[in-house]
Design an enzyme around this catalytic site. Structure first.
Site, PDB file in Angstrom:
ATOM      1  N   ALA A 101       4.471   1.722  -2.024  1.00 43.52           N
ATOM      2  CA  ALA A 101       5.369   2.107  -0.942  1.00 43.52           C
ATOM      3  C   ALA A 101       4.565   2.743   0.175  1.00 43.52           C
ATOM      4  O   ALA A 101       3.485   3.301  -0.049  1.00 43.52           O
ATOM      5  CB  ALA A 101       6.444   3.080  -1.440  1.00 43.52           C
ATOM      6  N   ASP A 102       5.109   2.656   1.369  1.00 47.47           N
ATOM      7  CA  ASP A 102       4.508   3.354   2.508  1.00 47.47           C
ATOM      8  C   ASP A 102       5.631   3.888   3.383  1.00 47.47           C
ATOM      9  O   ASP A 102       6.653   3.220   3.571  1.00 47.47           O
ATOM     10  CB  ASP A 102       3.597   2.433   3.314  1.00 47.47           C
TER      11      ASP A 102
END
Length: 200
Positions: free
Chosen positions: A79-80
């Site tokens: 995830a970012d």
């Protein structure tokens, strides 16, 4: 559908974020931590949404290179999260002065928090995006200084964490609270459910 020979409640997490670990535990998953360190520079003319989506995808891909053979058939989740003010990406502060400038820019306005979640199954990567509007109260110089003195701003996109002291500054959100924390549970569960990694 994903199948492997391991415990179905365990995945690889391409992040060292304790918040993401806790959110995954919330939906019954344990994590093996293999952080993927990649170049997070924004490309020329890349929008905040394009930027965060690309980084999540690249982290999911890069994590594969870190894994020994016995881990390669685990699902890999990456995830970012990025904070955006209009078209500008506000990343993690480089120092306290940068944090002051970022928080001043967010004060008394609405900004966006984009979190992209990528699932890598046997080299096939799928990405979902969560975007949330966040309204912050007006901040005084004293409030900002007191917050920076706590150190809570460090290593956080936009120089704040909604789950910490700065949560008292957030007047309203339109979207996903867990997305602002760094891992939108709805989108994450949808990806995992699609491939029967979870069934809830």
């Amino acid at each position: 559908m994903w199948k492997n020979n391991h415990n179905n409640s365990t995945i690889i997490l391409a992040s060292r974020s304790p918040r993401r670990v806790e959110l995954l535990k919330q939906i019954g998953l344990d994590c093996k931590i293999f952080p993927a360190d990649i170049d997070e520079s924004q490309l020329l003319d890349e929008s905040p949404v394009q930027y965060v989506t690309r980084l999540a995808r690249e982290k999911a891909a890069a994590c594969t290179a870190l894994l020994a053979a016995e881990h390669l058939d685990y699902p890999i989740l990456a995830a970012d999260t990025t904070v955006a003010l209009s078209s500008a990406v506000l990343g993690k502060p480089v120092d306290d002065d940068d944090a002051r400038a970022i928080l001043n820019s967010l004060s008394a306005g609405v900004h966006q928090v984009h979190t992209a979640v990528a699932l890598n199954l046997n080299g096939e990567i799928e990405v979902l995006l969560s975007s949330t509007n966040v309204e912050m109260m007006p901040l005084s110089a004293e409030q900002i200084e007191k917050y920076i003195a706590t150190g809570d701003h460090r290593d956080k996109a936009g120089s704040y964490g909604i789950q910490g002291l700065a949560g008292a500054w957030i007047k309203r959100i339109e979207g996903s609270y867990t997305g602002v924390m760094g891992l939108p549970i709805f989108e994450t569960a949808a990806l995992l459910r699609k491939h029967r990694i979870i069934t809830i």
